[in-house]
Design a protein around this motif. Sequence first.
Motif, short mmCIF file in Angstrom:
data_model
loop_
_atom_site.label_atom_id
_atom_site.label_comp_id
_atom_site.label_asym_id
_atom_site.label_seq_id
_atom_site.Cartn_x
_atom_site.Cartn_y
_atom_site.Cartn_z
N UNK A 41 9.61 8.22 -14.98
CA UNK A 41 9.66 9.66 -14.72
C UNK A 41 8.27 10.27 -14.64
N UNK A 42 7.29 9.59 -15.24
CA UNK A 42 5.90 10.07 -15.21
C UNK A 42 5.06 9.28 -14.23
N UNK A 43 5.68 8.72 -13.20
CA UNK A 43 4.98 7.82 -12.28
C UNK A 43 3.72 8.43 -11.70
N UNK A 44 3.76 9.70 -11.38
CA UNK A 44 2.59 10.34 -10.75
C UNK A 44 1.38 10.37 -11.67
N UNK A 45 1.61 10.28 -12.98
CA UNK A 45 0.50 10.30 -13.93
C UNK A 45 -0.10 8.91 -14.16
N UNK A 46 0.52 7.88 -13.60
CA UNK A 46 0.08 6.52 -13.87
C UNK A 46 -1.03 6.06 -12.95
N UNK A 47 -1.17 6.68 -11.79
CA UNK A 47 -2.08 6.18 -10.76
C UNK A 47 -2.94 7.29 -10.19
N UNK A 48 -4.00 6.85 -9.54
CA UNK A 48 -4.88 7.75 -8.80
C UNK A 48 -5.26 7.07 -7.49
N UNK A 49 -5.72 7.82 -6.49
CA UNK A 49 -6.11 7.20 -5.22
C UNK A 49 -7.13 6.08 -5.42
N UNK A 50 -6.93 4.99 -4.71
CA UNK A 50 -7.84 3.85 -4.79
C UNK A 50 -7.49 2.83 -5.86
N UNK A 105 0.86 -1.18 0.00
CA UNK A 105 0.00 0.00 0.00
C UNK A 105 0.90 1.23 0.00
N UNK A 106 0.79 2.04 -1.04
CA UNK A 106 1.61 3.24 -1.17
C UNK A 106 0.78 4.45 -0.76
N UNK A 107 1.23 5.15 0.27
CA UNK A 107 0.48 6.30 0.78
C UNK A 107 1.01 7.57 0.11
N UNK A 108 0.53 7.81 -1.09
CA UNK A 108 0.93 9.00 -1.84
C UNK A 108 0.21 10.23 -1.29
N UNK A 109 0.74 11.42 -1.58
CA UNK A 109 0.12 12.65 -1.04
C UNK A 109 -1.36 12.81 -1.38
N UNK A 110 -1.77 12.41 -2.58
CA UNK A 110 -3.17 12.57 -2.96
C UNK A 110 -4.09 11.50 -2.44
N UNK A 111 -3.52 10.40 -1.96
CA UNK A 111 -4.32 9.28 -1.49
C UNK A 111 -3.59 7.97 -1.77
N UNK A 112 -3.97 6.93 -1.05
CA UNK A 112 -3.27 5.66 -1.15
C UNK A 112 -3.71 4.86 -2.37
N UNK A 113 -2.76 4.06 -2.87
CA UNK A 113 -3.09 3.08 -3.91
C UNK A 113 -2.33 1.79 -3.59
N UNK A 114 -2.74 0.70 -4.24
CA UNK A 114 -2.13 -0.61 -4.01
C UNK A 114 -1.22 -0.95 -5.19
#
Length: 466
Positions: A430-439, A326-335
Amino acid sequence: MPDTAPLWTSAEIEVATGGRLSGPAFVATGITYNSREIAPGDLFLALKGARDGHEFAAAAFAAGAAGAITERPVEGGPSVLVRDTLHALEALGVAARDRAPHVRRGAVTGSVGKTSVTQAIKAGLDLAGPAHASIKSYNNHIGVPLTLARMPRTTGRAVFEIGMNAPGEIAPLSKMVRPHAACVTTVGPVHIETFAEGEAGVAAEKASIFEGLNPGGVAVLNGDTGFSVLLDAAARKAGARRVTFGAGAGHDARLIDFKPNPEGARVQAELFGKTIDFTLGQSGFHWGLNSLCVLLMLDALDVPLDTALAALAEFRPLAGRGQTTTVHAPGGAFTLIDESYNANPLSMAAGFRSLGARPVPPGGRRVVVLTDMLELGDRSHALHEGLAGAIGAAGLDLVHAAGPEMKRLHEVLPTTRRGLWRETAAELAADAAELVAPGDVVMVKGSNGSKASLVAKALVALGGAG
């Protein structure tokens, strides 16, 4: 009782290798060919590869090596001089096997799952008594004899992973191990670029593991693979007692039901005619059949069923082979499901199915991030494009990809599933933040050589330090 005897004495090394001691006698408690991995008391093996290991002998002695196996005298400590250090390693491995005839040995190969299956077998062996096994993916012409040479005298049971990149590699390694039980997890389009016969050539090479079986040994066969007849014929020719696993009727171990859950899975199976229900610490659907392969191998190595089932319940995914975070990113966690160590069409389809079965929170998506599958020869283009069907069948929401081969998949995906594509894994990372969203539940999968791990590490880094 722990083994307090040295792993090797210099006198034993001389006898095993036909070498000659240069310097004072010594005893070694371990063995390695990597001078950076030396622990005090180790034996350093000066192999010749891209760099000549003799160049690192002084550093090995400085790090605490007790002695070395070399082809010429070296400074810093004693060594056993041999004609060829690789052949000396092979001889040392055979000597380790022969000095411990009581050890029950198993061997594992297959196009998919051999490392995880080997380590799951090792987990069962550990619960049953003193055990030994391959580490990492030490499954080639260096890794197999090294694993043998590292085997303590007091070992009760051992399991060895055996791999290949080209024809003719598996049989000699199996004959070195001389297993009492050997299995082929499955056969698929892996390393097919080196086989003129394609998958049939791969199947024949995998089946050659049975050539090394001890007389009366057990061959554990995947009865669901399209090459089951070929495998069975090879095992019969070797004089093996044959047992099979699969989902169909008539197998010695038959999968009845597999239900993944957040902790792993519940499995119902039939083993030698008896129905059993057990827990797995793995949630991937491919572990339904993998677990049956493990149970048959442990049975052949005289491990009680209750011990085998206890080991499977506790065995967790290896690094890069399904570890879930479980990755707790600033915008919300994802698995994150990290499958970045290896990939081929069979493991890709199994991964997609497992991802499709995982629950996601409201608003979350099932996302897969893919890098190129390697060593597929002239079928590579079609096999990459063909992943689209398995992705659709699994009901995945979004696909990101990197690499020239994955571009072909990217272009045939429906626009609703088409995420980012980049030329390399590094660019996609390098674009990791664009690959995921919370949940989201995100799986990263690709061949080790196409650097899928860079993307997995970048996604973990979104959670900050630690």
